[in-house]
Design a protein around this motif. Sequence first.
Motif, mmCIF file in Angstrom:
data_model
loop_
_atom_site.group_PDB
_atom_site.id
_atom_site.type_symbol
_atom_site.label_atom_id
_atom_site.label_comp_id
_atom_site.label_asym_id
_atom_site.label_seq_id
_atom_site.Cartn_x
_atom_site.Cartn_y
_atom_site.Cartn_z
ATOM 1 N N ALA A 20 13.309 -2.594 5.390
ATOM 2 C CA ALA A 20 12.325 -2.390 6.459
ATOM 3 C C ALA A 20 11.184 -1.490 5.998
ATOM 4 O O ALA A 20 10.029 -1.690 6.396
ATOM 5 C CB ALA A 20 12.996 -1.798 7.693
ATOM 6 N N GLU A 21 11.497 -0.512 5.140
ATOM 7 C CA GLU A 21 10.459 0.386 4.639
ATOM 8 C C GLU A 21 9.507 -0.369 3.702
ATOM 9 O O GLU A 21 8.286 -0.197 3.760
ATOM 10 C CB GLU A 21 11.102 1.555 3.901
ATOM 11 N N ALA A 22 10.080 -1.211 2.838
ATOM 12 C CA ALA A 22 9.233 -1.988 1.938
ATOM 13 C C ALA A 22 8.346 -2.948 2.723
ATOM 14 O O ALA A 22 7.147 -3.095 2.435
ATOM 15 C CB ALA A 22 10.104 -2.770 0.960
ATOM 16 N N GLU A 23 8.885 -3.594 3.750
ATOM 17 C CA GLU A 23 8.098 -4.522 4.547
ATOM 18 C C GLU A 23 6.980 -3.813 5.305
ATOM 19 O O GLU A 23 5.906 -4.374 5.509
ATOM 20 C CB GLU A 23 9.014 -5.256 5.521
ATOM 21 N N ARG A 24 7.228 -2.563 5.710
ATOM 22 C CA ARG A 24 6.212 -1.796 6.414
ATOM 23 C C ARG A 24 4.996 -1.540 5.538
ATOM 24 O O ARG A 24 3.870 -1.417 6.034
ATOM 25 C CB ARG A 24 6.807 -0.464 6.868
ATOM 26 N N LEU A 25 5.209 -1.476 4.217
ATOM 27 C CA LEU A 25 4.113 -1.188 3.290
ATOM 28 C C LEU A 25 3.365 -2.444 2.853
ATOM 29 O O LEU A 25 2.320 -2.335 2.189
ATOM 30 C CB LEU A 25 4.683 -0.481 2.040
ATOM 31 N N LEU A 26 3.844 -3.606 3.217
ATOM 32 C CA LEU A 26 3.200 -4.851 2.783
ATOM 33 C C LEU A 26 1.779 -4.941 3.339
ATOM 34 O O LEU A 26 1.536 -4.636 4.502
ATOM 35 C CB LEU A 26 4.009 -6.059 3.249
ATOM 36 N N ARG A 75 0.851 -1.181 0.000
ATOM 37 C CA ARG A 75 0.000 0.000 0.000
ATOM 38 C C ARG A 75 0.892 1.238 0.000
ATOM 39 O O ARG A 75 1.583 1.526 0.971
ATOM 40 C CB ARG A 75 -0.900 -0.047 1.237
ATOM 41 N N LEU A 76 0.894 1.985 -1.112
ATOM 42 C CA LEU A 76 1.757 3.166 -1.252
ATOM 43 C C LEU A 76 1.118 4.414 -0.659
ATOM 44 O O LEU A 76 1.793 5.241 -0.068
ATOM 45 C CB LEU A 76 2.092 3.393 -2.727
ATOM 46 N N LYS A 129 -1.558 1.339 -4.795
ATOM 47 C CA LYS A 129 -0.750 0.239 -4.294
ATOM 48 C C LYS A 129 0.143 -0.279 -5.409
ATOM 49 O O LYS A 129 -0.034 0.059 -6.590
ATOM 50 C CB LYS A 129 -1.616 -0.874 -3.726
ATOM 51 N N ALA A 130 1.106 -1.103 -5.049
ATOM 52 C CA ALA A 130 2.002 -1.730 -6.010
ATOM 53 C C ALA A 130 1.928 -3.237 -5.834
ATOM 54 O O ALA A 130 1.786 -3.737 -4.716
ATOM 55 C CB ALA A 130 3.438 -1.238 -5.804
ATOM 56 N N ARG A 146 5.057 6.442 -8.325
ATOM 57 C CA ARG A 146 5.809 5.670 -9.322
ATOM 58 C C ARG A 146 7.283 5.563 -8.933
ATOM 59 O O ARG A 146 7.899 4.502 -9.089
ATOM 60 C CB ARG A 146 5.647 6.281 -10.722
ATOM 61 N N PHE A 147 7.850 6.642 -8.414
ATOM 62 C CA PHE A 147 9.235 6.572 -7.925
ATOM 63 C C PHE A 147 9.338 5.619 -6.739
ATOM 64 O O PHE A 147 10.294 4.849 -6.621
ATOM 65 C CB PHE A 147 9.746 7.970 -7.544
ATOM 66 N N LEU A 148 8.362 5.668 -5.841
ATOM 67 C CA LEU A 148 8.357 4.759 -4.698
ATOM 68 C C LEU A 148 8.261 3.310 -5.162
ATOM 69 O O LEU A 148 8.988 2.431 -4.677
ATOM 70 C CB LEU A 148 7.181 5.103 -3.773
ATOM 71 N N ALA A 149 7.390 3.058 -6.145
ATOM 72 C CA ALA A 149 7.238 1.702 -6.680
ATOM 73 C C ALA A 149 8.520 1.237 -7.364
ATOM 74 O O ALA A 149 8.903 0.057 -7.269
ATOM 75 C CB ALA A 149 6.067 1.649 -7.651
ATOM 76 N N ALA A 150 9.210 2.146 -8.045
ATOM 77 C CA ALA A 150 10.466 1.792 -8.695
ATOM 78 C C ALA A 150 11.534 1.435 -7.657
ATOM 79 O O ALA A 150 12.317 0.489 -7.852
ATOM 80 C CB ALA A 150 10.943 2.940 -9.580
ATOM 81 N N GLY A 151 11.560 2.167 -6.556
ATOM 82 C CA GLY A 151 12.499 1.831 -5.479
ATOM 83 C C GLY A 151 12.207 0.461 -4.888
ATOM 84 O O GLY A 151 13.122 -0.298 -4.548
ATOM 85 N N ILE A 152 10.938 0.134 -4.776
ATOM 86 C CA ILE A 152 10.546 -1.189 -4.270
ATOM 87 C C ILE A 152 10.953 -2.262 -5.276
ATOM 88 O O ILE A 152 11.429 -3.343 -4.907
ATOM 89 C CB ILE A 152 9.036 -1.217 -3.999
#
Length: 325
Positions: free
Chosen positions: A318-324, A227-228, A233-234, A278-284
Amino acid sequence: MTTRAIALFSGGLDSILAFKVIADQGIAVSGITFETPFFSAAKARLTAERIGLPLAVLDITEEHLQMLHAPRYGYGRNMNPCIDCHTLMLRIAGRRMQEEGADFVFTGEVLGERPMSQGKQSLYVVAKNSGYADRILRPLSARLLPETEPERSGKVDRSRLCDIQGRGRKRQMEMAAQYGITSYPPPAGGCLLTDPIYSRRLRDLFDHHRDYEIRDIDLLKVGRHLRLDEKTKAIVGRNAADNETIERLAKRGDALIRIDSFPGPTVLVPGGGDERTRFLAAGICARYCDGPSDRELVASCIRDGNATSLRIRAAIPAEAERLLI
């Protein structure tokens, strides 16, 4: 005149035995089974073909989703509205019974086998709320339950029905041997609504995307979901099969993101998001690719046939896991 019955058929051992018990009384049986994005009719199709049961497969997605948003009897441990779901199935089977001029509907349910949906009270409630209570028969437990119209009228010989109850399978195994049944699927539900991860994703979809489509429900089955923001979401592929499914289900307006020069996931942003997401999704996407995490990478973002290059760094794990979800 030949008595006719419709079997609510799942393809499992209980439904096979219920069919045998009824068919052995000279009753003409046809089967009905259902499919939605949450459960498949594949097991029922294969089993029905093997035992010679004519089977109708109905897609009940529209009615099922209406029920799923506000089930009268609530959910189970996850998003499974078992009592309301069984009620809906019996209501539809009852309608088909009337359309075809059949005499009754029967199921493979066993008293007490499933605590939430097959207790005596639950069986009564489901039959009553379907609108066809007196014409719904459970052959495997019938002698432990009140008589139904087909028994009272002599269409079915109650003395030849069963009195099975509980979660043990010994009686069913013995009956299978007597009928010469040597192959049958394991007793697994197969409904995605009982899965905790899938249920979290579905609840999130209902909460954030009231205008969802069936493909959005299908996407819940693949990849990682993050959830972005409240609107975006991505979905991140975990393997080649996920990537292929994500690309196949992408539609106009979506954004597809991949990292250049390194193997890794395809990331889908349904609706495309805005520049920030989109930048956040690219980082993920970079976080889960095989590229280095300590330097800048280039991602390709494709939207409506137009490709844009994004220079990004991998998201912190940790940031990516927080958004899961």
